[in-house]
Scaffold this motif. Structure first.
Motif, PDB file in Angstrom:
ATOM      1  N   TYR A 164       1.839   8.657  -6.716  1.00  0.00           N
ATOM      2  CA  TYR A 164       2.148  10.086  -6.616  1.00  0.00           C
ATOM      3  C   TYR A 164       3.213  10.477  -7.645  1.00  0.00           C
ATOM      4  N   ILE A 165       4.271   9.698  -7.733  1.00  0.00           N
ATOM      5  CA  ILE A 165       5.364   9.984  -8.671  1.00  0.00           C
ATOM      6  C   ILE A 165       4.878   9.975 -10.112  1.00  0.00           C
ATOM      7  N   GLU A 166       3.877   9.155 -10.391  1.00  0.00           N
ATOM      8  CA  GLU A 166       3.346   9.021 -11.742  1.00  0.00           C
ATOM      9  C   GLU A 166       2.575  10.269 -12.198  1.00  0.00           C
ATOM     10  N   LYS A 167       2.091  11.063 -11.250  1.00  0.00           N
ATOM     11  CA  LYS A 167       1.337  12.262 -11.595  1.00  0.00           C
ATOM     12  C   LYS A 167       2.279  13.295 -12.219  1.00  0.00           C
ATOM     13  N   LEU A 214       7.444  29.678   3.417  1.00  0.00           N
ATOM     14  CA  LEU A 214       7.200  29.308   2.030  1.00  0.00           C
ATOM     15  C   LEU A 214       7.470  30.417   1.015  1.00  0.00           C
ATOM     16  N   PRO A 215       7.158  31.689   1.314  1.00  0.00           N
ATOM     17  CA  PRO A 215       7.373  32.716   0.284  1.00  0.00           C
ATOM     18  C   PRO A 215       8.829  32.758  -0.180  1.00  0.00           C
ATOM     19  N   GLY A 216       8.986  32.816  -1.513  1.00  0.00           N
ATOM     20  CA  GLY A 216      10.324  32.871  -2.097  1.00  0.00           C
ATOM     21  C   GLY A 216      10.940  31.506  -2.364  1.00  0.00           C
ATOM     22  N   ARG A 217      10.279  30.444  -1.958  1.00  0.00           N
ATOM     23  CA  ARG A 217      10.812  29.089  -2.155  1.00  0.00           C
ATOM     24  C   ARG A 217      10.366  28.534  -3.496  1.00  0.00           C
ATOM     25  N   MET A 218      11.253  27.830  -4.165  1.00  0.00           N
ATOM     26  CA  MET A 218      10.914  27.144  -5.405  1.00  0.00           C
ATOM     27  C   MET A 218      10.100  25.911  -5.038  1.00  0.00           C
ATOM     28  N   ALA A 219       8.975  25.726  -5.721  1.00  0.00           N
ATOM     29  CA  ALA A 219       8.089  24.610  -5.393  1.00  0.00           C
ATOM     30  C   ALA A 219       7.385  24.130  -6.659  1.00  0.00           C
ATOM     31  N   ARG A 220       6.740  22.986  -6.535  1.00  0.00           N
ATOM     32  CA  ARG A 220       5.940  22.466  -7.638  1.00  0.00           C
ATOM     33  C   ARG A 220       4.794  21.642  -7.081  1.00  0.00           C
ATOM     34  N   ILE A 221       3.785  21.449  -7.945  1.00  0.00           N
ATOM     35  CA  ILE A 221       2.579  20.701  -7.596  1.00  0.00           C
ATOM     36  C   ILE A 221       2.400  19.611  -8.652  1.00  0.00           C
ATOM     37  N   ARG A 222       2.025  18.434  -8.195  1.00  0.00           N
ATOM     38  CA  ARG A 222       1.650  17.339  -9.112  1.00  0.00           C
ATOM     39  C   ARG A 222       0.135  17.140  -8.986  1.00  0.00           C
ATOM     40  N   LYS A 223      -0.517  16.922 -10.103  1.00  0.00           N
ATOM     41  CA  LYS A 223      -1.966  16.652 -10.091  1.00  0.00           C
ATOM     42  C   LYS A 223      -2.266  15.495 -10.977  1.00  0.00           C
ATOM     43  N   GLY A 264       0.824  -1.208   0.000  1.00  0.00           N
ATOM     44  CA  GLY A 264       0.000   0.000   0.000  1.00  0.00           C
ATOM     45  C   GLY A 264       0.855   1.255   0.000  1.00  0.00           C
ATOM     46  N   TYR A 265       1.931   1.218   0.769  1.00  0.00           N
ATOM     47  CA  TYR A 265       2.861   2.349   0.795  1.00  0.00           C
ATOM     48  C   TYR A 265       3.547   2.506  -0.566  1.00  0.00           C
ATOM     49  N   VAL A 266       4.025   1.401  -1.119  1.00  0.00           N
ATOM     50  CA  VAL A 266       4.680   1.426  -2.433  1.00  0.00           C
ATOM     51  C   VAL A 266       3.714   1.978  -3.475  1.00  0.00           C
ATOM     52  N   TYR A 267       2.486   1.491  -3.453  1.00  0.00           N
ATOM     53  CA  TYR A 267       1.474   1.944  -4.405  1.00  0.00           C
ATOM     54  C   TYR A 267       1.226   3.446  -4.270  1.00  0.00           C
ATOM     55  N   SER A 268       1.131   3.903  -3.049  1.00  0.00           N
ATOM     56  CA  SER A 268       0.880   5.329  -2.795  1.00  0.00           C
ATOM     57  C   SER A 268       2.017   6.202  -3.333  1.00  0.00           C
ATOM     58  N   VAL A 269       3.248   5.834  -3.041  1.00  0.00           N
ATOM     59  CA  VAL A 269       4.405   6.611  -3.493  1.00  0.00           C
ATOM     60  C   VAL A 269       4.505   6.597  -5.015  1.00  0.00           C
ATOM     61  N   LEU A 270       4.389   5.415  -5.614  1.00  0.00           N
ATOM     62  CA  LEU A 270       4.518   5.325  -7.072  1.00  0.00           C
ATOM     63  C   LEU A 270       3.363   6.020  -7.789  1.00  0.00           C
TER      64      LEU A 270
END
Length: 133
Positions: A67-70, A124-133, A59-65
């Motif tokens: 997420y990475i796939e997004k 958080l302000p000024g930090r480089m970030a990204r979002i996966r969807k 379940g953990y492996v599935y959750s991480v993978l």
């Protein structure tokens, strides 16, 4: 093996994990409610315990993978809006949002994306970030 070859192989593995988690009931309930067993049989009970432990890891492996796939949908510098809300690439961020922040790992001297939530970060302000969807 390259990192991309490993990613491809693990994502293929994830496609095999999903039906196991679904059919066992673990994906929906984090339990093995769909698995029938004879509860007076010690072998069944032992297997149930072992399989439950394995499915917890799967379940953990599935959750991480999963997420990475997004795909990364937004990337940039986090700004503080007029309403004192965090924004990233035009998207307002709320406490529950999962983001990745670019951080320097000073121990190994390499940049890496660290997955976190908006709630768990103060600066958080000024930090480089990204979002996966």
């Amino acid at each position: 093996m390259t990192i991309n070859a490993l990613k491809k192989t693990l994502l293929e593995l994830n496609q095999m994990i999903a039906p196991i988690l679904q059919e066992s009931g673990y994906l929906d309930t984090a339990d093995l409610l769909s698995v029938k067993r004879n509860t007076v049989n010690p072998d069944d009970n032992s297997l149930y315990d072992e399989f439950f432990g394995l499915l917890t890891h799967l379940g953990y492996v599935y959750s991480v993978l999963s997420y990475i796939e997004k795909p990364v949908t937004h990337e940039g510098i986090i700004q503080l809006s007029r309403g004192e809300k965090y924004e990233l690439d035009g998207v307002e961020l709320v406490d529950e949002d999962v983001i990745e922040i670019l951080e320097m790992d000073h121990y190994i001297k390499m940049n890496r994306w660290v997955t976190t939530t908006v709630r768990n970060n103060q600066d958080l302000p000024g930090r480089m970030a990204r979002i996966r969807k």
